[in-house]
Scaffold this active site. Structure first.
Site, mmCIF file in Angstrom:
data_model
loop_
_atom_site.group_PDB
_atom_site.id
_atom_site.type_symbol
_atom_site.label_atom_id
_atom_site.label_comp_id
_atom_site.label_asym_id
_atom_site.label_seq_id
_atom_site.Cartn_x
_atom_site.Cartn_y
_atom_site.Cartn_z
ATOM 1 N N ASP A 289 96.359 36.487 -20.434
ATOM 2 C CA ASP A 289 94.972 36.284 -19.764
ATOM 3 C C ASP A 289 95.162 36.824 -18.257
ATOM 4 O O ASP A 289 93.780 36.945 -17.605
ATOM 5 C CB ASP A 289 95.219 34.700 -19.328
ATOM 6 N N ASP B 215 95.667 32.614 -11.580
ATOM 7 C CA ASP B 215 94.176 32.088 -11.902
ATOM 8 C C ASP B 215 93.110 32.181 -10.764
ATOM 9 O O ASP B 215 91.856 32.000 -11.053
ATOM 10 C CB ASP B 215 93.940 30.776 -12.542
HETATM 11 N N1 GLY Z 1 93.663 31.139 -19.263
HETATM 12 C C1 GLY Z 1 94.034 29.983 -20.074
HETATM 13 C C2 GLY Z 1 93.193 29.989 -21.388
HETATM 14 O O1 GLY Z 1 92.567 30.795 -21.732
HETATM 15 O O2 GLY Z 1 93.402 28.679 -22.056
#
Ligand code: GLY
Length: 427
Positions: free
Chosen positions: A204, A146
């Site tokens: 993601d 992230d």
């Molecule tokens: N990347 C975590 C979410 O989309 O909740």
């Protein structure tokens, strides 16, 4: 004398026409109102959290387990250990703040940057700079994929909208840490360091590739881009079903074969979690922009078609999962809608028949700009949009504002205005 009068009149008319020409022809009241509300909400938040050194993430809410079971169309045994404890009653309704190591920490500074870019408002720039600088320690953080989201939305936008020599080394260090999570044997960047998976990669993760593309463009060093492309190709191989819906988590064995395919935030392993589909289309739009490889464009178009086919709501703001029950109580996910809208605006410039993606994005942006979704100034704990869902199977952030819904809404408006050649001052 008459000659001068006539000339003067013609000049005045021409000037008037020229200035009229600059005014958008359509009625963009919704656009101006959304931007003005956003600026007010962001400013209010900045004042209220001025001394906290944390970022606004959402609003604390509780959940009802019977409701969750109905949404998941299963019984309580399916939740196993996934449910988080309900927050205390004093917390409920208050602003949920996140520390800078939270995956969402870049979105509030990023929203401030977009608000600055949209309006030129110097208060937005001042606050954007301040909140971006809070993330300085993240340049050394290596424990999650992230970091792409966190640093590209904050420092990345700082570099795009208010460039400064001090930013590049921060972005490069972060990109080095992100590619440090790439396993060449597997062909992917590792997403998470928690859980029982051998090497989890979540859809993601496609969103973190933009940082790598950007740093390659800034430095001329293609090693970041090469990792991004390898990751995107491997994800294309294993994350998608034949209908182009996406699994949430694919875990790999160390030899690069698939260990398991699961969900973490969707209804079940075979469902189409709405935000996951949004991350996917957005990610492949970026990949096509940066590579011009038509395999990525085809992938983006196919995912876009899936989204448009599977949406069940008339206003196009999807339920939290495309397989969630179609009921009046089913929570929506405005974050999935805003990510989709932002991606579709860009996709419309790439795809044959792109107009339909622009129309779809415009409908989403207009619907998010109605009172149903757009907060009134001073409400919603300073967030811009209402009605997003973070992680229903975890009992977390159901039907709340989310900082990333706000971020991609503003990005979507920014892209839409650039495409339509609309300027805020002309609204
Ligand atoms: N990347 C975590 C979410 O989309 O909740």
């Amino acid at each position: 004398m008459n000659y001068f009068k006539t000339t003067l009149t013609i000049c005045v008319c021409l000037l008037t026409l020229a200035s009229c020409d600059k005014k958008p022809q359509e009625d963009y009241k919704w656009l101006k109102n959304s931007i003005d509300v956003s600026v007010s909400q962001l400013e209010l938040t900045a004042k209220e959290i001025a001394d906290s050194a944390k970022m606004p993430r959402s609003i604390w809410v509780g959940y009802d387990i019977d409701f969750l079971c109905k949404q998941m169309e299963t019984d309580i045994t399916a939740f196993k250990d996934s449910l988080r404890p309900n927050p205390s009653s004093e917390k409920i309704g208050t602003r949920r703040l996140a520390r800078i190591y939270d995956w969402t920490s870049g979105f509030y500074p990023g929203s401030l940057w977009y608000a600055y870019h949209l309006t030129g408002n110097d208060i937005m720039k001042k606050e954007a700079t301040k909140f971006t600088n809070l993330l300085y320690p993240i340049r050394e953080y290596k424990d999650t994929h992230d970091i792409g989201f966190m640093m590209n939305c904050s420092y990345g936008n700082a570099e795009r909208f208010a460039p400064s020599d001090s930013i590049l080394p921060i972005l490069v260090q972060t990109a080095d840490n992100l590619i440090g999570r790439f396993d060449p044997k597997i062909g992917c960047i590792r997403s998470w360091d928690f859980g029982t998976w051998n090497f989890p990669v979540i859809i993601d993760n496609m969103m973190n590739l933009d940082l790598l593309f950007y740093v390659s463009n800034l430095t001329g060093d293609k090693k970041y881009k090469d990792v991004a492309i390898a990751h995107a190709k491997k994800t294309m191989e294993n994350h998608f079903r034949p209908d182009y819906s996406s699994y949430h988590v694919v875990s790999y064995n160390s030899d690069g074969t698939v260990e398991r395919k699961q969900t973490h935030q969707g209804k079940n392993d075979e469902s189409s979690w709405s935000r996951g589909q949004a991350w996917a289309v957005y990610g492949y739009v970026s990949c096509y922009r940066e590579t011009k490889d038509t395999a990525f464009l085809d992938q983006a178009v196919n995912i876009a078609e899936l989204i448009m086919k599977r949406v069940k709501t008339a206003d196009l703001i999807p339920f939290w999962d495309y397989d969630a029950p179609d009921t009046k109580d089913t929570p929506r996910d405005a974050s999935a809608a805003s990510i989709t809208a932002s991606a579709f605006v860009e996709l419309s410039t790439m795809a044959t028949d792109g107009g339909k993606y622009l129309d779809y994005a415009e409908k989403i942006l207009q619907n998010l700009s109605t009172d149903t979704y757009l907060a009134s100034v001073g409400s919603n704990q300073g967030f811009i949009l209402k009605h997003s869902t973070g992680s229903l199977p975890n009992g977390s952030e159901i039907d709340v504002p989310l900082n990333y819904a706000d971020y991609y809404f503003l990005e979507g408006l920014d892209r839409y205005m650039a495409l339509k050649k609309i300027e805020y001052k002309d609204l």
